[in-house]
Design a protein around this motif. Sequence first.
Motif, short mmCIF file in Angstrom:
data_model
loop_
_atom_site.label_atom_id
_atom_site.label_comp_id
_atom_site.label_asym_id
_atom_site.label_seq_id
_atom_site.Cartn_x
_atom_site.Cartn_y
_atom_site.Cartn_z
N PRO A 38 143.88 88.25 -21.73
CA PRO A 38 143.55 86.83 -21.57
C PRO A 38 144.14 86.26 -20.28
O PRO A 38 145.27 86.53 -19.92
CB PRO A 38 144.17 86.18 -22.81
N GLY A 39 143.32 85.49 -19.59
CA GLY A 39 143.74 84.89 -18.33
C GLY A 39 143.24 85.64 -17.11
O GLY A 39 143.21 85.08 -16.02
N LEU A 40 142.84 86.90 -17.27
CA LEU A 40 142.31 87.65 -16.14
C LEU A 40 140.86 87.23 -15.90
O LEU A 40 140.19 86.69 -16.77
CB LEU A 40 142.38 89.15 -16.39
N LYS A 41 140.35 87.53 -14.72
CA LYS A 41 138.99 87.13 -14.37
C LYS A 41 137.98 88.26 -14.51
O LYS A 41 136.86 88.14 -14.03
CB LYS A 41 138.96 86.57 -12.94
N ASP A 42 138.37 89.35 -15.13
CA ASP A 42 137.44 90.46 -15.33
C ASP A 42 137.95 91.34 -16.45
O ASP A 42 139.12 91.28 -16.83
CB ASP A 42 137.30 91.27 -14.04
N VAL A 43 137.05 92.16 -16.99
CA VAL A 43 137.49 93.16 -17.96
C VAL A 43 138.13 94.30 -17.18
O VAL A 43 137.95 94.44 -15.97
CB VAL A 43 136.31 93.68 -18.82
N LYS A 44 138.87 95.13 -17.88
CA LYS A 44 139.58 96.22 -17.22
C LYS A 44 138.62 97.34 -16.83
O LYS A 44 137.52 97.47 -17.38
CB LYS A 44 140.69 96.72 -18.14
N THR A 45 139.03 98.14 -15.87
CA THR A 45 138.23 99.26 -15.40
C THR A 45 137.87 100.15 -16.58
O THR A 45 138.69 100.44 -17.42
CB THR A 45 139.03 100.06 -14.36
N GLY A 46 136.63 100.56 -16.61
CA GLY A 46 136.17 101.45 -17.67
C GLY A 46 135.37 100.73 -18.74
O GLY A 46 134.88 101.35 -19.67
N PHE A 47 135.23 99.40 -18.61
CA PHE A 47 134.43 98.64 -19.57
C PHE A 47 133.43 97.78 -18.84
O PHE A 47 133.68 97.30 -17.73
CB PHE A 47 135.32 97.73 -20.43
N CYS A 48 132.30 97.57 -19.45
CA CYS A 48 131.35 96.58 -18.94
C CYS A 48 130.84 95.79 -20.14
O CYS A 48 130.91 96.24 -21.29
CB CYS A 48 130.23 97.22 -18.14
N ILE A 49 130.33 94.61 -19.84
CA ILE A 49 129.87 93.71 -20.89
C ILE A 49 128.49 93.19 -20.51
O ILE A 49 128.24 92.86 -19.35
CB ILE A 49 130.85 92.53 -21.06
N THR A 50 127.62 93.13 -21.51
CA THR A 50 126.32 92.48 -21.32
C THR A 50 126.22 91.28 -22.26
O THR A 50 126.79 91.28 -23.35
CB THR A 50 125.14 93.43 -21.58
N VAL A 51 125.50 90.27 -21.80
CA VAL A 51 125.17 89.11 -22.63
C VAL A 51 123.65 89.06 -22.68
O VAL A 51 123.00 88.92 -21.64
CB VAL A 51 125.76 87.81 -22.03
N ASN A 52 123.12 89.27 -23.86
CA ASN A 52 121.67 89.31 -24.05
C ASN A 52 121.01 90.32 -23.11
O ASN A 52 119.94 90.07 -22.56
CB ASN A 52 121.06 87.91 -23.90
N GLY A 53 121.66 91.44 -22.90
CA GLY A 53 121.10 92.53 -22.11
C GLY A 53 121.32 92.43 -20.61
O GLY A 53 120.86 93.29 -19.87
N VAL A 54 122.03 91.39 -20.15
CA VAL A 54 122.27 91.21 -18.72
C VAL A 54 123.76 91.43 -18.45
O VAL A 54 124.61 90.87 -19.15
CB VAL A 54 121.85 89.79 -18.26
N LEU A 55 124.05 92.25 -17.44
CA LEU A 55 125.45 92.51 -17.10
C LEU A 55 126.16 91.21 -16.74
O LEU A 55 125.61 90.36 -16.03
CB LEU A 55 125.55 93.47 -15.92
N MET A 56 127.40 91.05 -17.23
CA MET A 56 128.12 89.81 -17.00
C MET A 56 128.32 89.52 -15.52
O MET A 56 128.37 88.37 -15.11
CB MET A 56 129.47 89.79 -17.73
N GLY A 57 128.37 90.56 -14.69
CA GLY A 57 128.52 90.38 -13.25
C GLY A 57 127.30 89.74 -12.61
O GLY A 57 127.38 89.15 -11.54
#
Length: 81
Positions: A38-57
């Motif tokens: 919590p408080g960081l501006k990104d997930v840690k290396t080795g993880f990615c996240i999608t929201v409704n199929g779109v990469l958070m980046g």
Amino acid sequence: MNKKEEHFTLGENASLSDLLTKMAWVHGEAFRKDVYEPGLKDVKTGFCITVNGVLMGQLGGVDTKLDDGDKVILMSLMSGG
């Protein structure tokens, strides 16, 4: 933390960061160590996240606003040989 699906209730105008912080609280140290602090501006290396199929980046990163019913997927990026 090896669940296929979880449902969370968040407040209005919640962001992806709010969801990840809640997940860090629910799943504890293992989640914070491997996925998100919590408080960081990104997930840690080795993880990615999608929201409704779109990469958070491609959205607003952890500041992406979430709407009721959004599907958020956390994926571990594995490689090997």
